[in-house]
Design a protein around this motif. Structure first.
Motif, short mmCIF file in Angstrom:
data_model
loop_
_atom_site.label_atom_id
_atom_site.label_comp_id
_atom_site.label_asym_id
_atom_site.label_seq_id
_atom_site.Cartn_x
_atom_site.Cartn_y
_atom_site.Cartn_z
N HIS A 150 0.83 -1.21 0.00
CA HIS A 150 0.00 0.00 0.00
C HIS A 150 0.87 1.26 0.00
O HIS A 150 0.75 2.12 0.85
N ASN A 151 1.72 1.33 -1.01
CA ASN A 151 2.58 2.50 -1.17
C ASN A 151 2.07 3.30 -2.36
O ASN A 151 1.90 2.77 -3.44
N GLY A 152 1.85 4.59 -2.15
CA GLY A 152 1.31 5.43 -3.21
C GLY A 152 2.30 5.82 -4.28
O GLY A 152 1.94 6.45 -5.27
N PHE A 153 3.56 5.44 -4.09
CA PHE A 153 4.61 5.76 -5.06
C PHE A 153 4.81 4.58 -5.99
O PHE A 153 5.20 3.49 -5.56
N ARG A 154 4.53 4.78 -7.27
CA ARG A 154 4.67 3.70 -8.24
C ARG A 154 4.83 4.29 -9.64
O ARG A 154 4.40 5.42 -9.90
N ALA A 155 5.45 3.54 -10.52
CA ALA A 155 5.60 3.94 -11.92
C ALA A 155 4.95 2.88 -12.79
O ALA A 155 5.14 1.68 -12.56
N ILE A 156 4.19 3.31 -13.79
CA ILE A 156 3.37 2.38 -14.58
C ILE A 156 3.47 2.72 -16.06
O ILE A 156 3.39 3.89 -16.45
N ASN A 157 3.59 1.69 -16.87
CA ASN A 157 3.52 1.83 -18.32
C ASN A 157 2.06 1.72 -18.73
O ASN A 157 1.55 0.63 -18.94
#
Length: 225
Positions: A150-157
C-alpha cells in the motif's frame, strides 16, 4: 508532449502542494505534471495554480483512486506512456522518480515502491505492523507477495496497457492495482523508495478503523466485478 507524467492526487493539501510541485519541476523539467484536486475545501487549488502544470478538478471528493484514474485518462489523451503516482503531502522523495522510470524502461510494466526496501523515516510501530499485515491480505487475495502493498509511489507503463483502469474510487485502489498486475499479466517489480513521516502527514494518514474499512471496500468491489 513528453512521454512521462507525474500524477498527483490532491485533497486539502494547501500546506504542502506548492513545495512538492516546485521541487518536481526543478528536478524533472521535461516531465508533465498532472494534479487532480479531488474536491478540496481549503486553498489547495489556488496553491496548485503553478505555471507549467496541468491542474484538473473534481467538483466533489470522489477519493484517491478516482483522482488517479482521472489523471490516467488525461495522460492517455496527451499520449503519455509512463506515469508516476506521487503523493501531495510531501511524504515521497522526488529523487526516487528517475530510478523508477529507468527500471520501467529496462522492460518492466509496473514498478511498485517499497518503503521496506528503502527507508521509512519516523514510521510508528503501529503503522509498520499494519502495513506488514496488509501484505498478508494482499497475498491471499491476489497470490502476489510484496514487501509493501500500500505504497502510493509507483511507476506504470499505461501506454502498452489500455485496460489498466481503476474502478475503486477510494483507498482500495491500491489493492486493485495488484489485481490488475495479475489480471493483465504485467511484468512487475518492487523498488526501494523513501517515505517521510512528518507530524503533518501522520495527521492525515489512515487509522486502524479506516484500514479495516478499506479492506471491506475492496472485498465488496471484487464481489461486484
Amino acid at each position: 508532449m513528453n512521454e512521462i507524467a507525474i500524477i498527483i492526487p490532491m485533497y486539502n493539501e494547501e500546506k504542502t502542494i506548492k513545495q512538492v510541485v516546485l521541487e518536481l519541476q526543478e528536478k524533472y523539467p521535461d516531465y508533465e505534471i498532472i494534479i487532480i484536486d479531488d474536491g478540496s475545501v481549503d486553498n489547495s487549488y489556488k496553491e496548485a495554480e503553478i505555471k507549467g502544470v496541468w491542474l484538473l478538478k473534481h467538483l466533489i471528493n470522489l477519493g484517491q483512486g478516482a483522482a488517479i484514474q482521472t489523471g490516467i485518462d488525461f495522460a492517455r489523451r496527451k499520449n503519455i506512456k509512463y506515469i508516476v503516482t506521487f503523493d501531495a503531502d510531501g511524504q515521497h522523495n522526488a529523487d526516487d522518480i528517475k530510478g523508477f522510470i529507468d527500471t520501467l524502461k529496462e522492460g518492466y510494466d509496473i514498478v511498485l515502491g517499497s518503503r521496506f526496501l528503502g527507508e521509512a523515516q519516523n514510521i510508528s510501530l503501529t503503522k509498520k505492523y499494519l502495513l506488514k499485515l496488509s501484505r498478508v491480505f494482499t497475498f491471499f487475495s491476489t497470490g502476489i507477495w510484496l514487501t509493501d502493498s500500500h505504497n502510493g509511489f509507483r511507476a506504470i507503463n499505461i501506454g502498452d496497457f489500455p485496460d489498466f483502469n481503476l474502478s475503486e474510487n477510494r483507498m482500495a485502489h491500491a489493492s486493485e492495482i495488484i489485481d490488475l498486475v495479475k489480471r493483465l499479466n504485467m511484468n512487475c517489480t518492487e523498488k526501494g523508495c523513501t517515505v517521510k513521516y512528518t507530524p503533518y502527514s501522520v495527521s492525515k494518514g489512515q487509522s486502524m478503523i479506516n484500514a479495516v474499512g478499506i479492506i471491506i471496500e475492496y472485498i465488496i468491489g471484487r464481489l461486484m466485478r
